[in-house]
Design a protein around this motif. Structure first.
Motif, PDB file in Angstrom:
ATOM      1  N   ASP A  71       0.935  -1.028  -0.200  1.00  0.00           N
ATOM      2  CA  ASP A  71      -0.034   0.105   0.113  1.00  0.00           C
ATOM      3  C   ASP A  71       1.011   1.018  -0.122  1.00  0.00           C
ATOM      4  OD1 ASP A  71      -2.260  -1.377  -0.057  1.00  0.00           O
ATOM      5  OD2 ASP A  71      -2.938  -1.110   1.990  1.00  0.00           O
ATOM      6  N   ASP A  72       1.991   1.249   0.605  1.00  0.00           N
ATOM      7  CA  ASP A  72       2.863   2.346   0.827  1.00  0.00           C
ATOM      8  C   ASP A  72       3.695   2.988  -0.441  1.00  0.00           C
ATOM      9  OD1 ASP A  72       4.493   0.279   0.957  1.00  0.00           O
ATOM     10  OD2 ASP A  72       5.171   1.354   3.091  1.00  0.00           O
ATOM     11  N   SER A  73       3.399   1.903  -1.336  1.00  0.00           N
ATOM     12  CA  SER A  73       4.336   2.153  -2.631  1.00  0.00           C
ATOM     13  C   SER A  73       3.196   2.753  -3.702  1.00  0.00           C
ATOM     14  CB  SER A  73       4.625   0.859  -3.346  1.00  0.00           C
ATOM     15  OG  SER A  73       5.203  -0.023  -2.207  1.00  0.00           O
ATOM     16  N   ILE A  74       1.929   2.699  -3.360  1.00  0.00           N
ATOM     17  CA  ILE A  74       0.991   3.014  -4.439  1.00  0.00           C
ATOM     18  C   ILE A  74       1.337   4.448  -5.099  1.00  0.00           C
ATOM     19  CG2 ILE A  74      -1.319   3.493  -4.945  1.00  0.00           C
ATOM     20  CD1 ILE A  74      -2.163   0.787  -3.711  1.00  0.00           C
ATOM     21  N   ARG A  75       1.414   5.619  -4.155  1.00  0.00           N
ATOM     22  CA  ARG A  75       1.537   6.748  -4.760  1.00  0.00           C
ATOM     23  C   ARG A  75       2.767   6.792  -5.505  1.00  0.00           C
ATOM     24  NH1 ARG A  75      -2.640  10.520  -4.499  1.00  0.00           N
ATOM     25  NH2 ARG A  75      -3.575  10.203  -2.565  1.00  0.00           N
ATOM     26  N   TYR A  76       3.896   6.074  -5.127  1.00  0.00           N
ATOM     27  CA  TYR A  76       5.129   5.802  -5.772  1.00  0.00           C
ATOM     28  C   TYR A  76       4.918   5.346  -7.315  1.00  0.00           C
ATOM     29  CZ  TYR A  76       9.664   4.072  -7.399  1.00  0.00           C
ATOM     30  OH  TYR A  76      10.652   3.582  -8.146  1.00  0.00           O
ATOM     31  N   TYR A  77       3.966   4.213  -7.164  1.00  0.00           N
ATOM     32  CA  TYR A  77       3.651   3.633  -8.505  1.00  0.00           C
ATOM     33  C   TYR A  77       2.846   4.340  -9.318  1.00  0.00           C
ATOM     34  CZ  TYR A  77       0.777   0.581 -11.156  1.00  0.00           C
ATOM     35  OH  TYR A  77       0.212  -0.064 -12.354  1.00  0.00           O
ATOM     36  N   LEU A  78       2.105   5.296  -8.777  1.00  0.00           N
ATOM     37  CA  LEU A  78       1.307   5.960  -9.679  1.00  0.00           C
ATOM     38  C   LEU A  78       1.958   7.193 -10.342  1.00  0.00           C
ATOM     39  CD1 LEU A  78      -2.115   6.365  -7.883  1.00  0.00           C
ATOM     40  CD2 LEU A  78      -1.640   5.463  -9.937  1.00  0.00           C
ATOM     41  N   THR A  79       2.969   7.792  -9.656  1.00  0.00           N
ATOM     42  CA  THR A  79       3.804   8.882 -10.057  1.00  0.00           C
ATOM     43  C   THR A  79       5.092   8.392 -10.989  1.00  0.00           C
ATOM     44  OG1 THR A  79       4.678   9.017  -7.850  1.00  0.00           O
ATOM     45  CG2 THR A  79       3.364  10.684  -8.577  1.00  0.00           C
ATOM     46  N   GLU A  80       5.743   7.260 -10.536  1.00  0.00           N
ATOM     47  CA  GLU A  80       6.959   7.033 -11.050  1.00  0.00           C
ATOM     48  C   GLU A  80       6.628   5.866 -12.349  1.00  0.00           C
ATOM     49  OE1 GLU A  80       9.553   8.614 -10.510  1.00  0.00           O
ATOM     50  OE2 GLU A  80       8.763   9.829  -9.184  1.00  0.00           O
ATOM     51  N   ILE A  81       6.115   4.818 -11.854  1.00  0.00           N
ATOM     52  CA  ILE A  81       5.665   3.790 -12.780  1.00  0.00           C
ATOM     53  C   ILE A  81       4.807   3.756 -13.736  1.00  0.00           C
ATOM     54  CG2 ILE A  81       5.736   1.269 -12.590  1.00  0.00           C
ATOM     55  CD1 ILE A  81       7.027   1.137 -10.263  1.00  0.00           C
ATOM     56  N   PHE A  82       3.623   4.224 -13.300  1.00  0.00           N
ATOM     57  CA  PHE A  82       2.396   4.269 -14.228  1.00  0.00           C
ATOM     58  C   PHE A  82       1.729   5.602 -14.126  1.00  0.00           C
ATOM     59  CE2 PHE A  82      -1.770   1.691 -15.115  1.00  0.00           C
ATOM     60  CZ  PHE A  82      -1.968   2.226 -16.404  1.00  0.00           C
ATOM     61  N   PRO A  83       2.386   6.559 -14.320  1.00  0.00           N
ATOM     62  CA  PRO A  83       1.768   8.050 -14.194  1.00  0.00           C
ATOM     63  C   PRO A  83       0.474   8.187 -14.860  1.00  0.00           C
ATOM     64  CG  PRO A  83       4.124   8.180 -15.294  1.00  0.00           C
ATOM     65  CD  PRO A  83       3.952   6.791 -15.082  1.00  0.00           C
ATOM     66  N   ASN A  84       0.672   7.513 -16.031  1.00  0.00           N
ATOM     67  CA  ASN A  84      -0.556   7.705 -16.810  1.00  0.00           C
ATOM     68  C   ASN A  84      -1.539   6.590 -16.514  1.00  0.00           C
ATOM     69  OD1 ASN A  84      -2.246   9.184 -18.513  1.00  0.00           O
ATOM     70  ND2 ASN A  84      -0.694   9.025 -20.231  1.00  0.00           N
ATOM     71  N   ILE A  85      -1.952   6.651 -15.745  1.00  0.00           N
ATOM     72  CA  ILE A  85      -3.206   5.695 -15.098  1.00  0.00           C
ATOM     73  C   ILE A  85      -4.346   5.905 -15.840  1.00  0.00           C
ATOM     74  CG2 ILE A  85      -4.056   6.722 -13.212  1.00  0.00           C
ATOM     75  CD1 ILE A  85      -4.585   4.179 -12.039  1.00  0.00           C
ATOM     76  N   THR A  86      -4.692   6.947 -16.521  1.00  0.00           N
ATOM     77  CA  THR A  86      -5.758   7.204 -17.228  1.00  0.00           C
ATOM     78  C   THR A  86      -5.640   6.253 -18.687  1.00  0.00           C
ATOM     79  OG1 THR A  86      -4.895   9.248 -18.059  1.00  0.00           O
ATOM     80  CG2 THR A  86      -6.227   9.519 -16.351  1.00  0.00           C
ATOM     81  N   ASN A  87      -4.633   5.778 -18.932  1.00  0.00           N
ATOM     82  CA  ASN A  87      -4.619   4.879 -19.934  1.00  0.00           C
ATOM     83  C   ASN A  87      -5.252   3.507 -19.873  1.00  0.00           C
ATOM     84  OD1 ASN A  87      -2.867   6.299 -21.383  1.00  0.00           O
ATOM     85  ND2 ASN A  87      -0.905   4.990 -21.399  1.00  0.00           N
ATOM     86  N   ILE A  88      -5.739   3.579 -18.538  1.00  0.00           N
ATOM     87  CA  ILE A  88      -6.552   2.212 -18.106  1.00  0.00           C
ATOM     88  C   ILE A  88      -7.843   2.388 -19.179  1.00  0.00           C
ATOM     89  CG2 ILE A  88      -7.413   3.256 -16.355  1.00  0.00           C
ATOM     90  CD1 ILE A  88      -7.986   0.475 -15.039  1.00  0.00           C
ATOM     91  N   ILE A  89      -8.146   3.553 -19.248  1.00  0.00           N
ATOM     92  CA  ILE A  89      -9.800   3.773 -19.838  1.00  0.00           C
ATOM     93  C   ILE A  89      -9.657   3.508 -21.275  1.00  0.00           C
ATOM     94  CG2 ILE A  89     -11.153   5.751 -20.567  1.00  0.00           C
ATOM     95  CD1 ILE A  89     -10.434   6.839 -17.760  1.00  0.00           C
ATOM     96  N   LYS A  90      -8.210   3.552 -22.044  1.00  0.00           N
ATOM     97  CA  LYS A  90      -8.230   3.251 -23.368  1.00  0.00           C
ATOM     98  C   LYS A  90      -7.993   1.859 -23.682  1.00  0.00           C
ATOM     99  CE  LYS A  90      -4.812   5.422 -26.002  1.00  0.00           C
ATOM    100  NZ  LYS A  90      -4.071   4.447 -26.286  1.00  0.00           N
ATOM    101  N   ASP A  91      -6.943   1.481 -22.712  1.00  0.00           N
ATOM    102  CA  ASP A  91      -6.296   0.004 -22.820  1.00  0.00           C
ATOM    103  C   ASP A  91      -6.861  -1.000 -22.230  1.00  0.00           C
ATOM    104  OD1 ASP A  91      -4.832   1.345 -24.305  1.00  0.00           O
ATOM    105  OD2 ASP A  91      -3.078   1.621 -22.827  1.00  0.00           O
ATOM    106  N   TYR A  92      -7.723  -0.883 -21.034  1.00  0.00           N
ATOM    107  CA  TYR A  92      -8.405  -1.632 -20.253  1.00  0.00           C
ATOM    108  C   TYR A  92      -9.740  -1.268 -19.650  1.00  0.00           C
ATOM    109  CZ  TYR A  92      -3.497  -3.563 -20.121  1.00  0.00           C
ATOM    110  OH  TYR A  92      -2.430  -3.817 -20.368  1.00  0.00           O
ATOM    111  N   PRO A  93     -10.584  -0.986 -20.848  1.00  0.00           N
ATOM    112  CA  PRO A  93     -12.011  -0.119 -20.344  1.00  0.00           C
ATOM    113  C   PRO A  93     -12.744  -1.307 -19.549  1.00  0.00           C
ATOM    114  CG  PRO A  93     -11.939  -0.668 -22.722  1.00  0.00           C
ATOM    115  CD  PRO A  93     -10.322  -0.917 -22.272  1.00  0.00           C
ATOM    116  N   GLU A  94     -12.759  -2.576 -19.818  1.00  0.00           N
ATOM    117  CA  GLU A  94     -13.713  -3.502 -19.160  1.00  0.00           C
ATOM    118  C   GLU A  94     -13.083  -3.573 -17.717  1.00  0.00           C
ATOM    119  OE1 GLU A  94     -12.814  -6.085 -21.907  1.00  0.00           O
ATOM    120  OE2 GLU A  94     -14.287  -4.912 -23.242  1.00  0.00           O
ATOM    121  N   LEU A  95     -11.753  -3.529 -17.564  1.00  0.00           N
ATOM    122  CA  LEU A  95     -11.159  -3.743 -16.118  1.00  0.00           C
ATOM    123  C   LEU A  95     -11.783  -2.368 -15.304  1.00  0.00           C
ATOM    124  CD1 LEU A  95      -9.196  -4.999 -14.102  1.00  0.00           C
ATOM    125  CD2 LEU A  95      -7.493  -3.612 -15.083  1.00  0.00           C
ATOM    126  N   TYR A  96     -11.475  -1.332 -15.869  1.00  0.00           N
ATOM    127  CA  TYR A  96     -11.792  -0.011 -15.368  1.00  0.00           C
ATOM    128  C   TYR A  96     -13.354  -0.022 -14.924  1.00  0.00           C
ATOM    129  CZ  TYR A  96     -12.538   5.080 -15.103  1.00  0.00           C
ATOM    130  OH  TYR A  96     -12.952   6.213 -14.284  1.00  0.00           O
TER     131      TYR A  96
END
Ligand code: ASP
Length: 331
Positions: free
Chosen positions: A163-188
């Protein structure tokens, strides 16, 4: 017409039993507080007062308890309108605990109807309504967001994340989480659905006396919404509406409420129908068109009130002639 009538709702949705009883208890407390002030405040201030109380209370999806967007941020919508045609609203505002008060400032002080984003924040600063983000994110909302994001991460990476890596994950590794809407709409969609226990729990209020009818609404919007998404709540005629015929406030799936201009239609039905029938007619019509899940509170210009919903639960408090009724409408 009774001297003053107030309807308060805590949001129509799939309330879990325990939160629903907390919401009912809060509504009762708020109803008692506003009842004690009824001689001193007018319907505009009454609407602002009860909505501010709900914005303070983490039980509701507004202010402090607001649902978080995909980035884990609070973005709020609110609106207020009077039967004399005065109106103000704010959309997608950050760092403001009481967007209803900001909407009232738009109504009273600007020559505009709807203010959003940075300008709204600037206005909040001018009026001491600006607050820091950590005061706004409730533990409940944060934990729900954390669980959802963790699930997205685990699915996409095939690995567990701390849990404590989630902010890091969002900013450093997957900053563009909004891609989920394009690439994985069903998951979203699936994650949004799974974690939206109280799908619709915007708060709202109506107050009227012999001179005026006032409608107000405030919300955190839909959980995991795309950042910048604006729902029905600050849109006149969709999430709230008032004319000399009556007033209406909506809660539920904002996109559908907007498409159906729900409050506008319900208020217009007051020409032919009672408050409860007008709410029912507008919602049933919309339900047949789009299977909308929503709730409406209404009051007409004779002080008759009505509640109707197509969601599971709808907690409402009404104060009429000094008497308080609190009910969780359910189907
Ligand atoms: N109507 C709100 C929105 O779509 C949600 C709700 O009522 O909870 O933003």
């Amino acid at each position: 017409m009774p001297s003053q009538i107030i309807l308060i709702h805590g949001g129509a949705g799939k309330w879990k039993k325990e939160r629903l009883s907390r919401a009912k208890e809060s509504l009762l407390n708020i109803a008692n507080s506003v009842k004690n002030k009824m001689g001193e405040i007018d319907p505009i201030d009454a609407v602002e007062f009860v909505i501010r109380c709900m914005e303070e209370d983490e039980t509701f999806n507004a202010g402090r308890g607001a649902a978080l967007n995909l980035f884990g941020e609070v973005e709020l919508d609110a609106g207020i309108m009077t039967s004399s045609g005065r109106v103000g609203a704010v959309a997608a505002v950050k760092n403001v605990l009481h967007p209803i008060s900001l909407a009232k400032i738009v109504m009273n002080e600007l020559d505009h109807v709807l203010v959003s984003g940075k300008g709204a924040e600037q206005l909040a600063k001018l009026h001491n309504l600006y607050t820091s983000p950590d005061k706004l994110v409730s533990d409940y909302a944060y934990n729900r967001w954390l669980r959802a994001i963790r699930e997205i991460h685990n699915y996409l990476s095939g690995k567990e994340i701390q849990d404590d890596s989630i902010r890091y994950y969002l900013t450093e590794i997957f900053p563009n989480i909004t891609n989920i809407i394009k690439d994985y709409p069903e998951l979203y969609e699936e994650i949004k659905k799974r974690y939206s226990h109280n799908i619709s729990d915007t708060v709202g209020a109506l107050a009227s006396n012999e001179n005026i009818i006032v409608a107000g609404v405030s919300t955190g919007g839909i959980f995991l919404k795309f950042p910048g998404r604006i729902g029905d709540s600050p849109i006149i005629g969709a999430g709230f509406y008032a004319t000399r015929k009556g007033g209406c406030v909506a809660t539920g799936h904002g996109e559908e409420i907007m498409k159906n201009l729900l409050c506008y239609k319900a208020v217009n039905y007051l020409e032919k129908y009672s408050a409860v029938e007008a709410a029912k007619k507008a919602l049933e019509e919309a339900y047949h068109r789009t299977r909308i899940k929503a709730g409406l509170i209404m009051v007409d210009n004779s002080g008759n009130w009505g509640v109707y919903h197509t969601t599971d639960y709808f907690p409402v408090a009404v104060i009429v002639s000094g008497k308080i009724i609190v009910k969780d409408y359910w189907r």
